[in-house]
Design a protein around this motif. Structure first.
Motif, short mmCIF file in Angstrom:
data_model
loop_
_atom_site.label_atom_id
_atom_site.label_comp_id
_atom_site.label_asym_id
_atom_site.label_seq_id
_atom_site.Cartn_x
_atom_site.Cartn_y
_atom_site.Cartn_z
N THR A 1 -15.14 3.56 -42.60
CA THR A 1 -15.96 3.65 -43.81
C THR A 1 -15.67 2.50 -44.77
O THR A 1 -16.58 1.95 -45.39
N MET A 2 -14.40 2.13 -44.88
CA MET A 2 -13.99 1.24 -45.98
C MET A 2 -13.80 -0.22 -45.57
O MET A 2 -13.71 -1.08 -46.44
N VAL A 3 -13.69 -0.49 -44.28
CA VAL A 3 -13.43 -1.87 -43.85
C VAL A 3 -14.74 -2.60 -43.60
O VAL A 3 -15.62 -2.08 -42.91
N VAL A 4 -14.88 -3.78 -44.18
CA VAL A 4 -15.98 -4.68 -43.80
C VAL A 4 -15.41 -5.58 -42.70
O VAL A 4 -14.47 -6.33 -42.95
N PRO A 5 -15.97 -5.47 -41.47
CA PRO A 5 -15.35 -6.16 -40.34
C PRO A 5 -15.20 -7.66 -40.59
O PRO A 5 -16.11 -8.32 -41.08
N GLY A 6 -14.02 -8.17 -40.27
CA GLY A 6 -13.76 -9.59 -40.42
C GLY A 6 -13.42 -10.00 -41.84
O GLY A 6 -13.03 -11.13 -42.09
N ARG A 7 -13.61 -9.11 -42.80
CA ARG A 7 -13.41 -9.48 -44.20
C ARG A 7 -12.24 -8.75 -44.86
O ARG A 7 -11.36 -9.39 -45.47
N THR A 8 -12.24 -7.42 -44.75
CA THR A 8 -11.30 -6.64 -45.56
C THR A 8 -9.85 -6.86 -45.15
O THR A 8 -9.49 -6.74 -43.97
N LEU A 9 -9.03 -7.17 -46.15
CA LEU A 9 -7.61 -7.38 -45.92
C LEU A 9 -6.88 -6.05 -46.16
O LEU A 9 -7.03 -5.43 -47.22
N VAL A 10 -6.14 -5.60 -45.16
CA VAL A 10 -5.48 -4.30 -45.22
C VAL A 10 -3.97 -4.48 -45.10
O VAL A 10 -3.49 -5.11 -44.15
N ALA A 11 -3.22 -3.94 -46.07
CA ALA A 11 -1.77 -4.04 -46.04
C ALA A 11 -1.20 -2.82 -45.32
O ALA A 11 -1.55 -1.68 -45.63
N VAL A 12 -0.32 -3.08 -44.35
CA VAL A 12 0.37 -1.99 -43.66
C VAL A 12 1.87 -2.23 -43.75
O VAL A 12 2.32 -3.37 -43.89
N GLU A 13 2.63 -1.16 -43.66
CA GLU A 13 4.08 -1.26 -43.75
C GLU A 13 4.65 -1.89 -42.47
O GLU A 13 4.15 -1.63 -41.37
#
Lengths: 484, 484
Positions: free
Chosen positions: B205-217
């Motif tokens: 729902t929230m990720v725009v493919p190729g664009r959204t930067l997601v921080a993970v631990e």
């Protein structure tokens, strides 16, 4: 007076099995909303029991439940006290409908409805794709679920195979081998949450976003289109006629072809053997895959069914999708896909990402239901009942609507489509029928370009035979006012 | 002799409840594989009963089952005949491991494992993320499922709300309000198939493919990373320390931050209040969202838990994810996500596309299980048992491994991490432990750059207290040979 007794606690009648549960809810609420404040000492179980007129054991069980939940705390020698729970903060309500800049713009664009919204209240329910779950043998289901639970209780707890429990895959492969001549072993079967998850997993595994061209039937099944669109497919709408999808109209670059050969959704046409061979030939030459949605083929009322595409396929091109939403009931959420060997590992990776694996419990229950012959027995019974409803529908349509409504030939499934003359707008007729308590569908709802199809769709899964006639005659009365 | 009697049918002992089922399977197989050929007339039920030594009723029921399945046909006045079923064709087996050009190349790239593969056979099981389902109250569960079934049998059959049945959402919202002070109503809850589906729905729902930067631990939970990667996110790995994720290391452009504040996965650290506030502040300033994975916070052994991020949040930034995989058992596949109001409709569209809705049956059962206090009671019992195992683990580690293994402080959850000196390679130690029947994890497995973390992870969900000591002493013996 102790604040607890000021609460005006409602005590169910003696002997009610709900007694403890009811008292527990009232005390829990009083603690949660602060009417019994943190630190307050509760009355002894003896005085509580006396005041409420319940047994000492009930009072003890009540405090024990609250203790489990951390809502009260026992201090040895001192008594029982309301715990200092953290109450959730009251948050500002968000005004409804405000678009939030954090939401990507495409998130809503993919919405779909399987059927046009029905006008309420529904008096005669001829909506699509609903089986009559009131006739489901729930007592048998209770027995098989108890057995499934015993199996689960013995098995070590762990995450399970994303493909589903072995018993389910074995039962399904035997079932589809016998009933649909689908060539498969248990290993080729992946359990899914209904047909929808099968479409979604195929789309996510096989579509290269922005690149893959996917052919879908027009009119067709909106939730399938939505799954492929969400995966980034370019959709190509291929028209259907009395022989099913017009295979000659497939664009050469198409890599995935989605079809309903047994009972085209929603027109009901069966794909002709000629078209089936042409489609398999297309797949072989172009390196395309075929998604065969066999959603309600268990219900056949005519002669022998045509072979499944999967049966005819020699090149591992067919993903065969089946569901128990129509043969049992939708809320069960059990379906499956028979996957070519080369795609299996990749499909299982997608499944792990999506939700790891399905509920072992329902899968085991359904496996036992199939193995013990209950599915076959239920299908036989429902075939007879749906057959009667279908005959009633055909009779009523020819009796009341024969001069303006032309049913599309169909020997299977739970619904029947019929073409309308151009002078009558199917959407308007369906809407007016809805206003008169008769819920039915219009073909246009399922078409890519709404104007392209003009027809009505009658579901007979939910509608008893005697109600069918009433519904159709009510529809005829509506049509007469429109034709005048 | 009739061909059926040449089959050497195996007849279970008289009185066995399996008798009919067993006979049915044998005859079905014989028809399916052609040993009883199409058109063959079957013996009368009377002679079948006599030859097999079963009752006439059993023989009748047997033919009836085969009739239901369409495997035999009855011709009135003539008898019962093997039906002319279509047998699935025998297909060429596909050589295993052959890459097929039809499969998109990225399809396999997303694979992950929650834990390193365990060496078999496991003698002492200290793997991560497994609760002890053998202590689950299956008898209670059987009662609540029976009740759920009665509710389902009364309700009209239809596709249901993608958010889940109302009873489940109400029970969950009450539960998380009381136990975690999560501020929510039933409408804010969406039922999911475990935490994994919650991650997947949020990502889609929230990720725009190729664009959204997601921080993970980093180290973190591989299945969550896989869900965001599959949705086309650009992943940014943020290091963790004793206060949890290092919030200052978040890149400014990051739009989604995934954290495990209660019990960092896998190190076990609790995020400090300072960091929690800094993260909420980051989300507010940058318009980012926070995915709070509260996967095993029900099991706390120390003082009072810190507030959930969701509780502190004032800007609708937090998606709070919970699961019953740890508190009950994973095969149940039930979890949930508490969603900010602005994202709810979009999340439900994604859910419809993914699999429409979850299994009503299990949701209703779990709702009753929670409502009646069984969940709270089970949690209290398991907290005590896991607490004993945890104490045994701490004691054994300090007794046998105190000089080279340093446990990372943690007050919650079902596992404990411990740092190793640089001279010892955790992966090699874990492998060697596995070869000695002790299954445990290495921190490296969960890190983006495997070499970055050097430590072991001990799960105590499945391992009884007396076995913990044996496992740790065996580990100490291995370490001694390595340290020498």
């Amino acid at each position: 007076v102790h604040p607890l007794f000021e609460l005006d606690v409602d005590v169910p009648a003696r002997g009610s099995r709900q007694r403890l549960r009811h008292l527990h809810r009232q005390l829990r609420t009083a603690i949660a909303n602060g009417r019994l404040r943190p630190g307050l000492q509760l009355p002894s179980t003896r005085s509580l029991a006396k005041r409420l007129g319940v047994s000492r054991n009930t009072a003890l069980a009540l405090y024990d439940l609250l203790l489990s939940e951390g809502l009260v705390a026992a201090r040895p020698g001192a008594g029982t006290f309301v715990a200092d729970i953290v109450r959730p903060p009251v948050k500002e309500p968000v005004p409804a409908g405000t678009p939030d800049p954090r939401l990507p713009s495409r998130a809503h664009a993919l919405d779909f409805a399987m059927a046009a919204p029905a006008v309420q209240p529904i008096d005669i329910d001829m909506r699509l794709g609903r089986p009559d779950a009131s006739l489901f043998p729930y007592d048998v289901w209770r027995r098989v679920t108890s057995r499934a639970l015993r199996i689960l209780a013995r098995a070590p707890a762990d995450y399970l195979d994303p493909a589903g429990v072995p018993q389910f895959r074995q039962a399904v492969s035997t079932h589809v081998s016998l009933t649909r001549a689908v060539a498969c072993h248990a290993d080729d079967v992946i359990a899914t949450a209904g047909a929808q998850q099968a479409f979604d997993l195929i789309a996510r595994t096989m579509v290269v976003p922005g690149r893959t061209l996917v052919a879908v039937e027009d009119p067709g099944y909106p939730p399938l289109r939505a799954a492929f669109a969400a995966a980034g497919a370019r959709l190509h709408h291929v028209p259907v006629d009395a022989e099913g999808m017009i295979v000659d109209a497939l664009p050469p670059g198409c890599r995935i072809v989605c079809v309903t050969p047994s009972h085209q959704f929603p027109t009901g046409a069966a794909m002709s053997p000629r078209r089936r061979n042409a489609l398999l030939d297309f797949a072989r030459r172009r390196g395309a895959i075929i998604v065969e949605d066999d959603y309600d083929s268990e219900f056949r009322f005519g002669g022998r069914p045509l072979d499944a595409m999967q049966t005819l396929d020699q090149t591992g091109s067919v993903f065969y999708v089946g569901t128990f939403s129509k043969s049992l009931f939708p809320a069960l959420r059990l379906g499956f896909v028979v996957v070519p060997a080369w795609a299996r590992a990749a499909m299982l990776v997608t499944r792990k990402i999506a939700d790891w694996h399905g509920p072992a419990f329902s899968q085991l229950a359904l496996a036992a239901f199939i193995e013990d012959g209950h599915l076959a027995r239920h299908l036989r019974r429902m075939r007879r009942i749906y057959g009667e409803r279908r005959t009633a529908l055909y009779d009523a349509l020819s009796c009341h609507c024969g001069d303006w409504l032309e049913p599309i030939a169909s020997e299977a499934g739970l619904h029947l489509a019929a073409a309308l003359p151009p002078a009558m707008d199917a959407r308007a007729v369906a809407r007016q029928a809805g206003e008169n308590g008769v819920a039915l569908g219009s073909l246009n709802h399922y078409a890519a370009a709404e104007a392209a199809c003009n027809g009505l769709v009658f579901g007979y899964g939910l509608c008893p035979a005697d109600r069918v006639e009433t519904g159709v005659s009510r529809l005829a009365a509506i049509a007469r006012t429109r034709l005048r």
